[in-house]
Write an enzyme that holds these catalytic residues in place. Structure first.
Site, PDB file in Angstrom:
ATOM      1  N   HIS A  38     -26.609 134.966  15.204  1.00  0.00           N
ATOM      2  CA  HIS A  38     -27.513 133.881  14.828  1.00  0.00           C
ATOM      3  C   HIS A  38     -26.709 132.619  14.508  1.00  0.00           C
ATOM      4  CE1 HIS A  38     -30.300 137.163  14.731  1.00  0.00           C
ATOM      5  NE2 HIS A  38     -31.291 136.423  14.265  1.00  0.00           N
ATOM      6  N   ALA A  53     -39.269 136.300   8.929  1.00  0.00           N
ATOM      7  CA  ALA A  53     -38.235 136.625   9.914  1.00  0.00           C
ATOM      8  C   ALA A  53     -37.702 135.371  10.600  1.00  0.00           C
ATOM      9  CB  ALA A  53     -38.796 137.614  10.938  1.00  0.00           C
ATOM     10  N   HIS A  54     -36.698 135.584  11.478  1.00  0.00           N
ATOM     11  CA  HIS A  54     -36.036 134.452  12.130  1.00  0.00           C
ATOM     12  C   HIS A  54     -37.000 133.663  13.006  1.00  0.00           C
ATOM     13  CE1 HIS A  54     -34.628 137.485  15.478  1.00  0.00           C
ATOM     14  NE2 HIS A  54     -35.928 137.342  15.447  1.00  0.00           N
ATOM     15  N   ASN A  55     -36.782 132.350  13.022  1.00  0.00           N
ATOM     16  CA  ASN A  55     -37.486 131.400  13.896  1.00  0.00           C
ATOM     17  C   ASN A  55     -38.932 131.144  13.492  1.00  0.00           C
ATOM     18  OD1 ASN A  55     -35.105 131.518  15.473  1.00  0.00           O
ATOM     19  ND2 ASN A  55     -35.952 133.216  16.674  1.00  0.00           N
TER      20      ASN A  55
END
Length: 305
Positions: free
Chosen positions: A185, A226-228
């Site tokens: 990431h 979570a991511h994004n």
């Protein structure tokens, strides 16, 4: 310390609240109470006036009631603070007259590697703030919080204990031998102003682009972002909410306790997810959904859930 209804009214005149006093302005109180546990010489609030809603105060005296309208009371000596938003007024009064003592500064056990920490920032014991982190003025970081990897936090935010911000998300691909290979990431987390993050939240950094939490958003305890993910202004996440990767929540979205949102979905402005709802499809704006899987129940006007 005795406080009169007139003292409270004078304070409220310095705020944005519109309040009208009805009854004896000389009523004195020494504390506060709820409708469930009435006490004399206290201020309380009523969400909705119903017949008999103040019957529990029949043994009490010298009380102040914050409500949308005046109603019959079993008390001889009381008054009403009449306002359109009694909850906001009641808790504003409590914050002004009975707020807990607070401290400002960086605890001796905290590790702060960043040189981009604003004025009047509080960082509690056993926190870690990485060198790539920026924190805006007036923000409070409670104890045992870890923040790292390109995280920016705006002004007057409140991060509760045990939260971790900036971890890698759950990103993997299958290699030639069928084993999961880790996706590195490179993004960060951007948090706006006046955001409150509950205890023991986890907020993952973006894979490439940043995870974004816009201003005035509030999260309860034990939430996972979570991511994004991209959260708009004024989003409300209650306890045990789980947002999978790349979820977009538009302005004013509300997720009930235990709500789960599938990855890469979009919930429109003022969408509402009921308790335990598992959302597997996009949700249109001003729509209430609930169930497993979550299904639309009704439409609502903006701000009317």
């Amino acid at each position: 310390m005795a406080i009169t209804a007139q003292d409270i009214l004078r304070y409220l005149e310095t705020t944005e609240h519109q309040v009208r006093l009805e009854g004896n302005s000389a009523v004195q109180i020494i504390g506060f109470c709820s409708l469930n546990y009435p006490r004399a010489e206290c201020i309380t609030w009523v969400k909705d006036i119903r017949p008999g809603c103040l019957d529990g105060f029949s043994h009490c005296n010298s009380c102040i009631i914050v409500s949308k309208e005046r109603t019959s009371s079993p008390m001889d000596n009381c008054c009403f603070l009449v306002t359109e938003n009694p909850k906001a007024v009641f808790f504003s009064v409590l914050a002004h007259f009975w707020s807990e003592a607070s401290w400002e500064g960086v605890a001796s056990s905290a590790i702060v590697e960043s040189d981009r920490v604003g004025e009047h920032v509080t960082i509690g014991h056993h926190c870690y703030v990485g060198r790539d982190v920026s924190i805006g003025s007036g923000t409070i970081i409670e104890h045992n919080v870890s923040i790292y990897h390109k995280v920016s936090i705006g002004r007057n935010c409140h991060i509760h204990s045990g939260t971790v911000i900036g971890t890698d998300g759950f990103g993997y691909y299958m290699d030639s031998e069928g084993h999961p290979g880790k996706v590195i990431h490179y993004g960060g987390v951007r948090i706006g102003d006046e955001v409150e993050i509950g205890a023991n939240n986890t907020i993952s950094r973006g894979t490439i682009d940043d995870t974004i939490i816009d201003s005035f958003t509030k999260t309860d305890n034990l939430c996972h972002i979570a991511h994004n993910c991209r959260l708009g202004r004024g989003v409300l996440l209650t306890a045990n909410t789980v947002l999978a990767g790349s979820v977009t929540l538009k302005e004013g979205v509300y997720i009930g306790p235990g709500g789960i949102i599938k990855n890469q979905l979009t919930l429109g402005e003022n969408a509402f997810v009921g308790i335990g709802g598992v959302v597997l499809k996009d949700v249109e704006q001003n729509t209430v959904v609930a169930g497993v899987p979550a299904k639309p129940l009704r439409k609502v006007a903006a701000g009317d859930k």
